[in-house]
Motif scaffolding. Sequence first.
Motif, mmCIF file in Angstrom:
data_model
loop_
_atom_site.group_PDB
_atom_site.id
_atom_site.type_symbol
_atom_site.label_atom_id
_atom_site.label_comp_id
_atom_site.label_asym_id
_atom_site.label_seq_id
_atom_site.Cartn_x
_atom_site.Cartn_y
_atom_site.Cartn_z
ATOM 1 N N UNK A 7 0.855 -1.391 0.088
ATOM 2 C CA UNK A 7 -0.084 -0.098 0.121
ATOM 3 C C UNK A 7 0.742 1.315 -0.007
ATOM 4 N N UNK A 8 1.876 1.019 0.789
ATOM 5 C CA UNK A 8 2.705 2.639 1.148
ATOM 6 C C UNK A 8 3.866 2.540 0.073
ATOM 7 N N UNK A 9 4.326 1.579 -0.354
ATOM 8 C CA UNK A 9 5.232 1.524 -1.719
ATOM 9 C C UNK A 9 6.776 1.644 -1.006
ATOM 10 N N UNK A 10 6.985 1.020 0.124
ATOM 11 C CA UNK A 10 8.247 0.844 0.980
ATOM 12 C C UNK A 10 8.751 -0.257 0.373
ATOM 13 N N UNK A 11 10.175 -0.380 0.510
ATOM 14 C CA UNK A 11 10.769 -1.597 0.291
ATOM 15 C C UNK A 11 11.074 -2.601 1.413
ATOM 16 N N UNK A 12 10.372 -2.391 2.444
ATOM 17 C CA UNK A 12 10.330 -3.336 3.674
ATOM 18 C C UNK A 12 9.145 -2.981 4.466
ATOM 19 N N UNK A 13 9.014 -3.845 5.407
ATOM 20 C CA UNK A 13 7.907 -3.487 6.479
ATOM 21 C C UNK A 13 8.205 -2.713 7.519
ATOM 22 N N UNK A 14 9.456 -2.260 7.680
ATOM 23 C CA UNK A 14 10.024 -1.757 8.840
ATOM 24 C C UNK A 14 9.386 -0.292 9.197
ATOM 25 N N UNK A 15 9.074 0.234 7.859
ATOM 26 C CA UNK A 15 8.605 1.931 8.306
ATOM 27 C C UNK A 15 6.923 1.631 8.969
ATOM 28 N N UNK A 16 6.278 0.605 8.798
ATOM 29 C CA UNK A 16 4.955 0.712 9.334
ATOM 30 C C UNK A 16 4.826 0.756 10.975
ATOM 31 N N UNK A 17 3.940 1.630 11.251
ATOM 32 C CA UNK A 17 3.736 2.025 12.604
ATOM 33 C C UNK A 17 2.375 1.457 13.268
ATOM 34 N N UNK A 18 2.228 1.522 14.541
ATOM 35 C CA UNK A 18 1.127 1.125 15.255
ATOM 36 C C UNK A 18 -0.280 2.007 14.627
ATOM 37 N N UNK A 26 4.753 -4.026 24.421
ATOM 38 C CA UNK A 26 4.173 -5.301 23.679
ATOM 39 C C UNK A 26 2.531 -5.006 24.387
ATOM 40 N N UNK A 27 2.190 -5.121 25.570
ATOM 41 C CA UNK A 27 0.787 -5.189 26.174
ATOM 42 C C UNK A 27 -0.197 -4.077 25.863
ATOM 43 N N UNK A 28 0.667 -2.801 25.623
ATOM 44 C CA UNK A 28 -0.061 -1.638 25.095
ATOM 45 C C UNK A 28 -0.346 -1.743 23.724
ATOM 46 N N UNK A 29 0.573 -2.295 22.854
ATOM 47 C CA UNK A 29 0.284 -2.328 21.328
ATOM 48 C C UNK A 29 -0.546 -3.448 21.026
ATOM 49 N N UNK A 30 -0.590 -4.443 21.681
ATOM 50 C CA UNK A 30 -1.401 -5.712 21.252
ATOM 51 C C UNK A 30 -2.900 -5.296 21.932
ATOM 52 N N UNK A 31 -2.931 -4.700 22.958
ATOM 53 C CA UNK A 31 -4.315 -4.374 23.419
ATOM 54 C C UNK A 31 -5.203 -3.383 22.334
ATOM 55 N N UNK A 32 -4.316 -2.431 21.666
ATOM 56 C CA UNK A 32 -4.601 -1.407 20.872
ATOM 57 C C UNK A 32 -5.364 -2.416 19.670
ATOM 58 N N UNK A 33 -4.558 -3.278 19.334
ATOM 59 C CA UNK A 33 -4.948 -3.996 18.110
ATOM 60 C C UNK A 33 -6.365 -4.849 18.160
ATOM 61 N N UNK A 34 -6.030 -5.370 19.679
ATOM 62 C CA UNK A 34 -7.582 -6.166 19.909
ATOM 63 C C UNK A 34 -8.582 -5.180 20.209
ATOM 64 N N UNK A 35 -8.497 -4.014 20.591
ATOM 65 C CA UNK A 35 -9.502 -2.958 20.741
ATOM 66 C C UNK A 35 -9.985 -2.467 19.283
ATOM 67 N N UNK A 36 -9.143 -2.421 18.256
ATOM 68 C CA UNK A 36 -9.495 -2.161 17.225
ATOM 69 C C UNK A 36 -10.050 -3.158 16.339
#
Length: 270
Positions: free
Chosen positions: A57-68, A102-112
């Motif tokens: 989608x974003x046209x980067x050459x790796x997955x590294x720039x993807x943010x939460x 980890x807990x904060x970010x995993x919880x954010x994805x579960x809430x989403x």
Amino acid sequence: MSVHSDKKTTTLVTLLNKKKAGEKIACLTAYDACFATILSETGIDVLLVGDSLGMVLQGHDSTLPVTMKDMVYHMECVKRGNRGALLMADLPFMSYASESQTLENAAALMRAGANIVKLEGGAWIENTTKLLAERGIPVCAHMGLTPQSVNRIGGFHVQGRDTEQAQSIIDEAQLLQSAGASILLLECVPTKLAKAITDMLDIPVIGIGAGPDTSGQIMVLHDVLGVSPITPKFVKNFLTDSTAGIPGAIKAYVEAVENQTFPSDLHSFK
Ligand code: KIV
């Protein structure tokens, strides 16, 4: 937008039962509501909001720039369009570097809207897997080629080709199942190794470039539709032969996974 189907909601129990019954699990990535509806109504069991979005989608050459922020946004979109598939979301690069993060970010994805989070790694994610699983957040452990480590690996290469590396993937897969992982995802490993791990584990093993003997297959949506700029060996364009457009291509993918005509030797590594 098409009408709601009467397909039942897929859960982790559904996937476990499929593995036990020898039925194949069909998974695809999804990043928006419209495709989430088409894919889930066409029989896809698992929709992955993958950090591959950074590339397709974003046209980067790796997955590294993807943010939460990116991941939560796309997870929310897919959640709105989904009609019963199990929703998996990637924890992006460096979003599970410490326990609290980890807990904060995993919880954010579960809430989403996620039903399970995916993280890349071997033995080093054992404690993270335990931490999440104990708190009710199911984990898919992504092993083999782990794109977030592309700089360490030195490219997008097949993993586990020599005996020593294959044995360490086997040992680490066992470790992560014991730590509480609910699904293992194997990317770009030889067919024989993927089969050995699938037979050894109780949990479903989903493959991409891992041959036909895993419990199921996953592909990047853009690869299946032939619109990705790069096409690795394990990719098949299902749109070329479709007489019913995109839904026809997705249906052909699901059927090919279910009747085990995909992946063939042509799309696998010896
Ligand atoms: O991010 C992603 O889309 C993935 C798949 C390649 C399995 O991890």
